[in-house]
Design an enzyme around this catalytic site. Structure first.
Site, short mmCIF file in Angstrom:
data_model
loop_
_atom_site.label_atom_id
_atom_site.label_comp_id
_atom_site.label_asym_id
_atom_site.label_seq_id
_atom_site.Cartn_x
_atom_site.Cartn_y
_atom_site.Cartn_z
N LYS A 171 0.86 -1.18 0.00
CA LYS A 171 0.00 0.00 0.00
C LYS A 171 0.90 1.23 0.00
O LYS A 171 1.44 1.63 1.03
CB LYS A 171 -0.91 0.01 1.23
N GLU A 246 9.36 1.59 11.27
CA GLU A 246 10.42 2.59 11.14
C GLU A 246 9.74 3.94 11.14
O GLU A 246 9.04 4.29 10.19
CB GLU A 246 11.24 2.37 9.87
N CYS A 279 13.60 11.10 7.13
CA CYS A 279 13.41 10.75 8.54
C CYS A 279 14.72 10.72 9.31
O CYS A 279 14.75 11.00 10.51
CB CYS A 279 12.70 9.40 8.65
N GLU A 377 9.10 16.38 15.27
CA GLU A 377 9.59 16.23 13.89
C GLU A 377 8.85 17.18 12.96
O GLU A 377 7.63 17.14 12.86
CB GLU A 377 9.41 14.78 13.42
#
Length: 480
Positions: A171, A246, A279, A377
């Site tokens: 997906k 992750e 990331c 973040e």
């Protein structure tokens, strides 16, 4: 270039009753109407994966490895097409896609083909009994991938899952869905049997939620945000489905006074790669006090020389951000930080000269350790600058978030590097370098940056049911 925007299920293209519009971040042009999948399409894809699993699991390692290498060949043959499509779809630099990203996609398949053929554990003895470790395919895998490096991050998962003998339902992110569809074409042309790789397009709350909650899925691997990961973990718990996560990062770059300052500045400016949508990026620049002023001056000079613009232009260093929502999120972080007392040494807002989704590379100073801009973040071209005095304070600041994905250290002292890296909470630590990623190494995050490790044997440990067979020294019928 033409991309089929329907799902790929059981070796066939499948439409949905509804679609969603894919828009390019480069110029906001509409790229196509994408099939909008949900529970029905997920059910069909998992059923196809279940049906194909026994046959694919029973193939020899050599046969599986051969198909993976054929997929790699297919990627290389269509490298220019893949690079152009992904640049239009997610706004990353075309030169990076050509020279680094798409070659890495092919490498992902070749690496896991090679690793599969050498996968082994030495047999060992227990009081005269023999032990033999093997890796059995686990079953259909749900792989949910992000938009910032769509094909490369998808194939970090797809390649080992297929190598292990599993079938896959992929997906992709709805903001960058196109190259996953092209991968389905390439895999089919390479001889991957129908149903072994399935691609379901759609939104996370619809297709993604149905996929991770499906009882027919035996592994879940997800790259994305912490809040989404919490929902996935809850869904996986109901079926006791093993998962690998992750997640986000707020990584530090520690620059000590004995570092090569030019190298340190190079490493810091590199954190603007992919418009800050990485990331692993070291978004918190922690600089030892004696060199902080000179570091900031050199950094500002280097940042000012970066070229922002159309990612298809070879001269461009920084392209657009992915989506209007993401741009607004980035700008909101910066505005709140400035209101709270931060100073923009570099940038500080959207690039009004370019318009669209371009945000100026930004460096904020005068930030507090407990402030939102330091702790959360941003996922955009926004860095913060803080100073520290001595190793203890540097390490304390570096570890003082809820994340632990990566860290970077710049120092000229090998003993200091050993001391500091041993104390940092991170899945990966780079010393005087950045983003050197070897698939033989474990990859993953600590704390809220993730669960589990992938890469090399760690990938096969996750995507397989690892079995130990113990054989007695006696009880065997003699032949002849």
């Amino acid at each position: 270039m033409s991309v089929d925007t329907r799902h790929w299920i059981g070796g066939e293209r499948v439409a949905s009753a509804t679609t969603f519009t894919d828009v390019s971040p480069v110029d906001q042009a509409e790229l196509g109407e994408i099939a909008r999948g949900g529970a029905a399409e997920v059910d069909a894809a998992v059923a196809a994966a279940q049906a194909a699993f026994p046959g694919w699991a029973a193939t020899s390692r050599e046969e599986r490895a051969g198909v993976l290498r054929a997929i790699a060949d297919g990627v290389e043959k269509r490298l220019e097409e893949l690079a152009n499509v992904e640049t239009l779809d997610n706004g990353a630099l075309l030169r990076s896609h050509r020279r680094g990203v798409m070659p890495r996609v092919a490498h992902n398949f070749r690496f896991f083909a090679d690793w599969l053929e050498g996968l082994a554990h030495d047999d060992f003895d227990t009081r005269g009994h023999g032990n033999h470790v093997s890796w059995d395919p686990a079953g259909p895998c749900a792989l949910i991938t992000p938009w910032n490096a769509p094909l490369m991050l998808a194939t970090w998962k797809v390649a080992p899952a297929l190598a292990a003998g599993n079938t896959v339902v992929l997906k992709p992110a709805e903001w960058s869905p196109l190259t996953a569809s092209l991968l389905a074409d390439i895999a089919a042309e390479a001889g991957l049997p129908p149903g072994v790789l399935n691609v379901v397009q759609g939104y996370g709350a619809e297709a993604g939620a149905a996929l991770v909650a499906h009882p027919g899925v035996r592994r879940i691997s997800f790259t994305g945000s912490v809040p989404t990961a919490r929902h996935i973990a809850q869904a996986a718990a109901a079926n006791l489905t093993p998962l690998s996560l992750e997640l986000g990062g707020k990584s530090p770059l520690l620059v000590f006074a004995d570092a090569d300052l030019d190298l340190a500045v190079d490493l810091a400016v590199e954190q603007y790669d992919n418009a800050g949508q990485v990331c692993l990026a070291a978004t918190r620049l922690l600089v030892e006090s004696p060199i902080a002023e000179e570091f900031a001056r050199r950094f500002a000079e280097r940042a000012a020389a970066l070229v922002q613009g159309d990612p298809r232009d070879e001269a461009t260093d920084i392209g657009p951000n992915i989506h209007p929502r993401q741009l607004d999120k980035i700008d909101g972080f910066v505005r709140r930080a400035v209101t709270g007392g931060a100073r923009a040494l570099v940038g500080g807002g959207p690039n009004t000269d370019l318009g669209g989704l371009y945000y100026r590379p930004t460096l904020l100073a005068g930030v507090e350790q407990d402030s939102e801009i330091v702790q959360e973040e941003v996922f955009g071209p926004v860095l913060t600058l803080q100073t520290f005095d001595g190793e203890d304070e540097g390490v304390r600041l570096a570890n003082d978030t809820r994340f632990g994905l990566a860290a970077t250290v710049a120092t000229g002292d090998r003993e200091r590097a050993e001391r500091v890296t041993a104390r940092l909470v991170a899945g990966t630590v780079w010393v005087n370098c950045f983003f050197v990623r070897d698939l033989r190494a474990p990859f993953g995050g600590s704390r809220e940056s993730g669960v589990g490790r992938e890469g090399g044997n760690w990938s096969f440990d996750f995507y397989c049911d690892v079995k130990n067979t113990v054989s007695a020294p006696r009880g065997w019928r003699e032949n002849g």
